[in-house]
Structures are given as C-alpha cells and as structure tokens.
Design an enzyme around this catalytic site. Structure first.
Site, PDB file in Angstrom:
ATOM      1  N   GLU A 275       0.859  -1.186   0.000  1.00 45.17           N
ATOM      2  CA  GLU A 275       0.000   0.000   0.000  1.00 45.17           C
ATOM      3  C   GLU A 275       0.886   1.223   0.000  1.00 45.17           C
ATOM      4  O   GLU A 275       1.871   1.292   0.743  1.00 45.17           O
ATOM      5  CB  GLU A 275      -0.895   0.008   1.241  1.00 45.17           C
ATOM      6  CG  GLU A 275      -1.710   1.276   1.411  1.00 45.17           C
ATOM      7  CD  GLU A 275      -2.560   1.269   2.684  1.00 45.17           C
ATOM      8  OE1 GLU A 275      -2.953   0.173   3.136  1.00 45.17           O
ATOM      9  OE2 GLU A 275      -2.814   2.359   3.233  1.00 45.17           O
ATOM     10  N   GLU A 280      -3.140  11.557   2.587  1.00 48.52           N
ATOM     11  CA  GLU A 280      -3.855  10.997   3.734  1.00 48.52           C
ATOM     12  C   GLU A 280      -3.923  12.069   4.818  1.00 48.52           C
ATOM     13  O   GLU A 280      -2.902  12.462   5.377  1.00 48.52           O
ATOM     14  CB  GLU A 280      -3.193   9.735   4.255  1.00 48.52           C
ATOM     15  CG  GLU A 280      -4.053   9.012   5.277  1.00 48.52           C
ATOM     16  CD  GLU A 280      -3.555   7.612   5.599  1.00 48.52           C
ATOM     17  OE1 GLU A 280      -4.387   6.800   6.050  1.00 48.52           O
ATOM     18  OE2 GLU A 280      -2.359   7.332   5.422  1.00 48.52           O
TER      19      GLU A 280
END
Length: 406
Positions: A275, A280
């Site tokens: 990932e 974010e």
C-alpha cells in the site's frame, strides 16, 4: 409479520448435506449453529469455530439471526489460523435482536465483507451463551475482479508524459470506464463508520470540473460516503501519480488518495500486496478556520506497517488544505517511492531487500475515498457536522519519456 420458517427450512436442508461445522458459501448461503456449538471463553464471551469454503471471491452481506433471547452482540473473525497471528474482524460488532418475526431486510446486517475464494477458518464471537439457534446468511453483492489492464511506466526518460488520468470534466456520476465503486459498511479494517454507496450522486458526483466525494449523515445518525478504485479497470506499475485536491476539515474526517496492490482479494492479502499512501489527512490535524494541517505519505509492507507500529512514513504541513487545491504526488520506480507536495520532496521509502520490504514491482490500483471515524480518523472523537466534501480536480499518471512526441 413474517415468520422465519423459510430460513429454518433452508438451514436444515444445508445441515443435512454438510458435515458438522463445515460449510460451503456460494452466492447466497445460510449456516445454522446450535447451543452445543458455543464454546465459553470467559464469563463475558463465547465463540463458535467453524470452517467455510467460499466459491466466489467478492464482497458479501452478512446477516445474523437468533431466535431465542434478547439482543446479542456478535462479530465474525476470519482466518483465525493466519501465520501472522492477526485478528481479522470482517463485520465489526453486530447487535442482533430476536429475529423470529422480523422481515429479513430489517435485521442487523453488514455489507461488503471481503471473502476470497477457498477455505476459511472462522470464529463467530458472542457476548452471551444462552442461545439455542443462530443463523448466518451470506449474500454475494459484488464479485471480485482484479485489473486486467496493467500499465507499466518507464522511469528512465527526461520528460514526464501523461499516460492515464481523469480530469473530471463530464458532469454526472464518476466515469465507470475508469472507476469501480467499493461498497459496504463492514468497517474496512479500521472500524470506520460510513457505508460506501454505489452510483449515488449524493456521495460522488462530478460538476464544474471537479469530483466531489461527500460524506453525509442522515437523520438517524448513519453516515454514507464513496470510495472509488481503478480495481477491475486499470492497475499501474511505477510512474508519477498525482492527486490535485482540497480536503475537508472537521474532527472525524479521513480523506485519502492512495494505491493498493492488485493482488488484494480479502484481508489476508494485506499488507503483503503493498500500500502506498500519497494523500492521507485526518480532520483533527486540520485547523477548521484557516485550513492549515498535515498530509501523511506512507508505504505499508509486510515488513513495515501500521498495525505493527513500525510503518515508515513522513508528514508535511499544508496551508489552506480545505480551500486551495494542492498537488499530492509520488514518483515510484524500481527501488524507491518518493512523495511530493506541490513539487516539494519530503519523503522517500527505499527498503527493497526482498518482497516483504518491497512488493512495489507488482501492479497497484488507485483509490480515492472519504472515511468517517475509525481507528485514526476518529482517534480524537467526532465534531458536530452533517456533511464533509473531498474535492478532486484531477488524478493523473505519468511516465518518463526520452522526448515529447508531437
């Protein structure tokens, strides 16, 4: 008033053709447990171990039924014998009332639980042991499909050339030739609160040249949002990936633009598949008034990931995150992932000794989503708001070319 006789009849038929505690899950299946199947763990918890063979990889609705007592709390654990000794909660806590005389669509249910084809050793966890009959229904709502098209980008040239993108110039729902909707409310491995909807313009729509992903709270306090992925369409290996976006404030929001390995099928796949978090942001780190906050870039691998507490990441301050578009990007080659904010380099991941450190020579799918609450988004609680908007100007993928082709 609808009596549950149909469920009882079907479950008994299934029992007659299955060995004890061994089940097959196809597109729509029922499993029945009896009182003697319950194993007491301590004074407040019981469990039922069982094994299933899943015939089709995908996202499932899980509906529990119990006929004999007041409300019971249950949750479903998958892969109980996994080699990493992790706990895979694939439903979150379900509050199950007596469902003997209830419409089947009114019972507690969880949508989107990921189950891969093959054998699963599971446990159903309960907070009570005085139950005579328990049923679990599994209904397939979305078959899994990996991306068949894989774009592998050259990283050896001198000029960045765009090879894929969405400029969000066509009003309406997102372009389904490029995006797949993830669906459900199973918690997404993080105890998140939202239900990700499919093709609902209230949660994802394009207008005035941007995509708006909107998290909404209804009058009952339930949250919906959207999660779009290129899975099933196009995956990518290497290149420069850009998200140009505004992110929402409000304590409890969790906006993301990221990549997840094309090998992901269900929770046992992660973090082996890799990932890469490019954008974010959690609302409790953003000033609601001026929009100053933090963005995080992180690579998660089997060797380094957040549930072990040893993930390798970096953060950078961002001004006016909610009112000004910023470009969140990575450059990803055979040995490194480097993150940038508006062209400023602030993070490098270069652990590549083996596949446990570096799964990033395999394809990854792009994901954009807005979560509510959860282990990180909700770590400092929720402020009082009814909607939040994550706005994207574009998503682009580039490769390095030796020259610009006219």
């Amino acid at each position: 008033m609808i009596i549950r006789s149909a469920i009882l009849t079907l479950a008994v038929l299934l029992i007659s053709c299955q060995s004890e505690q061994e089940w097959i899950i196809d597109d729509n299946s029922y499993i029945r447990f009896k009182a003697e199947d319950l194993v007491q763990v301590d004074s407040n918890s019981w469990e039922i171990p069982f094994t299933v063979d899943v015939t089709t990889s995908g996202r499932y609705i899980v509906r529990p039924y119990q006929m004999d007592t007041d409300t019971v709390e249950m949750w479903l654990e998958d892969y109980v014998d996994n080699k990493d000794e992790r706990t895979y909660n694939v439903t979150g806590t379900m509050h199950v009332f007596n469902t003997r005389e209830t419409n089947p669509r009114d019972v507690e249910q969880v949508h989107g639980s990921p189950l891969g084809e093959g054998r699963h050793h599971m446990k159903l966890h309960l907070n009570r042991g005085d139950i005579e009959d328990i049923f679990l229904e599994f209904e397939l709502i979305q078959s899994h499909k990996a991306s068949e098209e894989v774009l592998t980008q050259s990283m050896s040239g001198e000029v960045w050339t765009q090879v894929w993108g969405d400029e969000f110039n066509e009003d309406g729902l997102p372009d389904t030739t490029k995006w797949t909707y993830d669906v459900g409310d199973w918690g997404w491995g993080n105890n998140e609160l939202q239900y990700y909807t499919v093709a609902d313009a209230r949660n994802a729509h394009v207008s005035d040249g941007t995509l708006k992903i909107t998290a909404r709270r209804d009058w009952e306090g339930n949250w919906t949002s959207a999660r779009l992925t290129t899975r099933g369409k196009t995956a990518f290996t290497h290149g420069r990936i850009e998200f140009r976006a505004k992110v929402p404030t409000h304590r409890g929001t969790w906006a993301a633009g990221w990549l997840l390995g094309n090998e992901y099928v269900d929770e046992i796949s992660w973090p082996y598949c890799g990932e890469i978090d490019v954008l974010e942001c959690v609302g409790f780190e953003i000033d609601d008034t001026i929009g100053q906050g933090l963005n995080h870039a992180t690579c998660h691998t089997r060797k380094y990931y957040f549930k072990q507490g040893n993930q390798i990441g970096a953060e950078i301050e961002v001004d006016s995150m909610n009112t000004v578009f910023h470009t969140y990007a990575i450059e990803w080659d055979e040995k490194e992932v480097r993150a940038f904010l508006d062209g400023e380099h602030y993070y490098t991941y270069d652990k590549n000794a083996d596949e446990l450190e570096w799964p990033f020579n395999d394809p990854q799918n792009i994901i954009i989503n807005l979560a509510i609450g959860g282990g990180w988004g909700g770590a400092q609680g929720m402020s009082d708001f009814d909607n939040a908007v994550y706005e994207l100007d574009y998503v682009r993928v580039y490769e390095r070319a030796t020259s610009i082709v006219p």
